[in-house]
Design a protein around this motif. Structure first.
Motif, PDB file in Angstrom:
ATOM      1  N   GLN A 108       0.923  -0.794  -0.065  1.00 54.45           N
ATOM      2  CA  GLN A 108      -0.317   0.054  -0.220  1.00 54.45           C
ATOM      3  C   GLN A 108       0.980   1.144   0.292  1.00 54.45           C
ATOM      4  N   ASN A 252      -4.667   7.224  -0.306  1.00 50.92           N
ATOM      5  CA  ASN A 252      -5.311   6.043  -0.148  1.00 50.92           C
ATOM      6  C   ASN A 252      -5.996   5.990   1.787  1.00 50.92           C
ATOM      7  N   SER A 318      -5.076   2.074  -4.019  1.00 49.10           N
ATOM      8  CA  SER A 318      -5.627   2.874  -3.905  1.00 49.10           C
ATOM      9  C   SER A 318      -7.448   3.123  -4.170  1.00 49.10           C
TER      10      SER A 318
END
Length: 470
Positions: A108, A252, A318
């Motif tokens: 991430q 994000n 995202s």
């Protein structure tokens, strides 16, 4: 596909200089925003056109039959059959130092930054390394048909000098700047509010408006800049009219939560930048995946732009940018397309449009080819406040053009035989196309990339060969 050249042109591929010369082929150019107007009435398509170039600009453009008597025997003409000539692609968000880490596996955003990005960017204190990557990066942009981009360097001033020097050699119009980070980053990548201001000021004075280079004040994102640094960046912007600002916004969910903790007095992420004085015309906010309606309204009022980065947003998981929501007619926001190398997975705007279509489809708002190619050309120029000089095939505009080969692969050639109309051909280009579809890229009237010019397809703005970087 080999262009048919007049006897005055180089048989190995045109090497036109600043004098008067022309391109012949089908053209496509937008004169209106298809998100706000009838998409089919927003562009001009000429099946057989002549584009006359002189001194780095478009001197004339129109149907070949109307203009042919002015050029035959008077100037070299490069004829591109089975091709489509468009304005050069515009990339509104990309990191040149991340070229060497494109395709880094599976994290991430915040973890990806710490594990890959910050490690990579420390290498750009080495001026020679920055020069090597700059040269390769610009070649990949040009190979993909991109002639203007908003580019992140690193915290090191040397990385900015290396990039602009390489851009000057190719003659490209680039917007770039030194990253500002004074917290929440490795010591080797941090500056201070004061040093970041002073170094950026010196770089602005050195590079902004020099040739085709434009400077962009670049706080990486709010989490890595203190209040003092954000305010110093805003001071720089006020003191140097015409410069740009670029940063990240709501990419994000973990990042959004972190910003809320760091700036508890701000009602939303965009307000952090607005309060600091960093929201306005020529401010570019990348991603905006998780923005609210209030933030879109504020962005519209400010005249700021968003960079839609679909390959990056999908690669890092995202989320899905709401393109048609951002472009809503009652409060349209300026939106350009960004590859976001190296979380993005391709320099090609055609591949990026392929992914943008899928993101839009998942949002139940299918992206037509007209909408897509507008984003990659005039829409990107509008986002950057350069649509008075870039993004269209019109007299007086800078002669940055891309020639797309409609027969670049056996599959593309076969598929095009079954396309009944222009919209379908364009959609096939953005679905099946990549850098192989780019036949030539013209910068300020010169073909700095020509696939047929072998063994060296690249040349610099002075017409000399540009051999691969060592």
């Amino acid at each position: 596909m080999t262009p048919r050249l007049s006897p005055a042109a180089d048989a190995a591929g045109p090497r036109f200089g600043p004098g008067r010369h022309a391109l012949r082929g089908a053209t496509l150019s937008f004169h209106a925003d298809p998100f706000l107007n009838d998409p089919h009435a927003s562009y001009t398509h000429l099946p057989d056109a002549l584009v006359v170039l002189e001194d780095g600009k478009i001197a004339e453009a129109g149907p070949y039959d109307r203009l042919r008597s002015r050029v035959e025997g008077a100037m070299p003409v490069a004829h591109y059959p089975d091709a489509l000539i468009l304005p050069g692609f515009v990339d509104t968000h990309i990191h040149y130092p991340q070229t060497q880490m494109i395709g880094a596996f599976g994290e991430q955003l915040l973890e990806w930054l710490n594990k890959y990005t910050f490690v990579t960017e420390q290498q750009f204190a080495d001026r020679s390394h920055a020069g090597l990557v700059s040269e390769l990066f610009l070649r990949e942009l040009l190979r993909a048909g991109t002639t203007t981009a908003a580019v992140y360097c690193t915290v090191h001033p040397e990385s900015v000098d290396a990039f602009f020097e390489a851009s000057q050699r190719f003659g490209t119009r680039m917007i770039a700047g030194k990253v500002l980070m004074d917290r929440n980053a490795p010591d080797a990548l941090t500056d201070t509010a004061e040093s970041g201001y002073e170094q950026s000021k010196a770089l602005i004075e050195k590079w902004h408006g020099r040739g085709r280079q434009l400077y962009c004040i670049t706080p990486r994102f709010a989490a890595t800049s203190s209040d003092a640094q954000l305010q110093a960046a805003a001071r720089l912007w006020r003191e140097h009219p015409g410069t740009y600002v670029q940063t990240h916004l709501s990419e994000n969910l973990g990042e959004v939560d972190w910003i809320a903790q760091l700036f508890p007095d701000c009602g939303d992420y965009f307000e952090v930048y607005r309060r600091a004085g960093l929201a306005g015309p020529r401010a570019i906010f990348a991603h905006a995946v998780h923005v609210s309606e209030e933030e879109l309204c504020a962005c519209h009022r400010a005249g700021a732009a968003l960079a839609h980065c679909p390959t990056s947003n999908l690669f890092l998981g995202s989320g899905l940018f709401r393109l048609f929501d951002a472009k809503r007619a009652d409060r349209p926001v300026r939106v350009g397309l960004g590859t976001d190398i190296g979380a993005g997975t391709a320099f090609s705007q055609l591949q990026t449009l392929n992914e943008a279509y899928k993101v839009a489809a998942l949002n139940q708002t299918p992206l037509t080819a007209a909408h897509a190619f507008y984003l990659a050309t005039r829409g990107g120029a509008q986002a950057l406040y350069l649509d008075d000089r870039l993004g269209a095939i019109e007299p007086g505009y800078e002669a940055d053009l891309v020639v797309l080969d409609l027969k670049c692969t056996p599959l593309m050639d076969f598929r095009m035989r079954y396309c009944a109309e222009l919209d379908e051909r364009l959609f096939v280009l953005m679905t099946l196309g990549d850098d192989r579809a780019v036949r030539a890229t013209y910068v300020a009237g010169r073909p700095v990339y020509d696939r047929a010019r072998q063994p060296q397809p690249f040349c610099h703005a002075d017409g000399m060969d540009a051999p691969p970087p060592a």
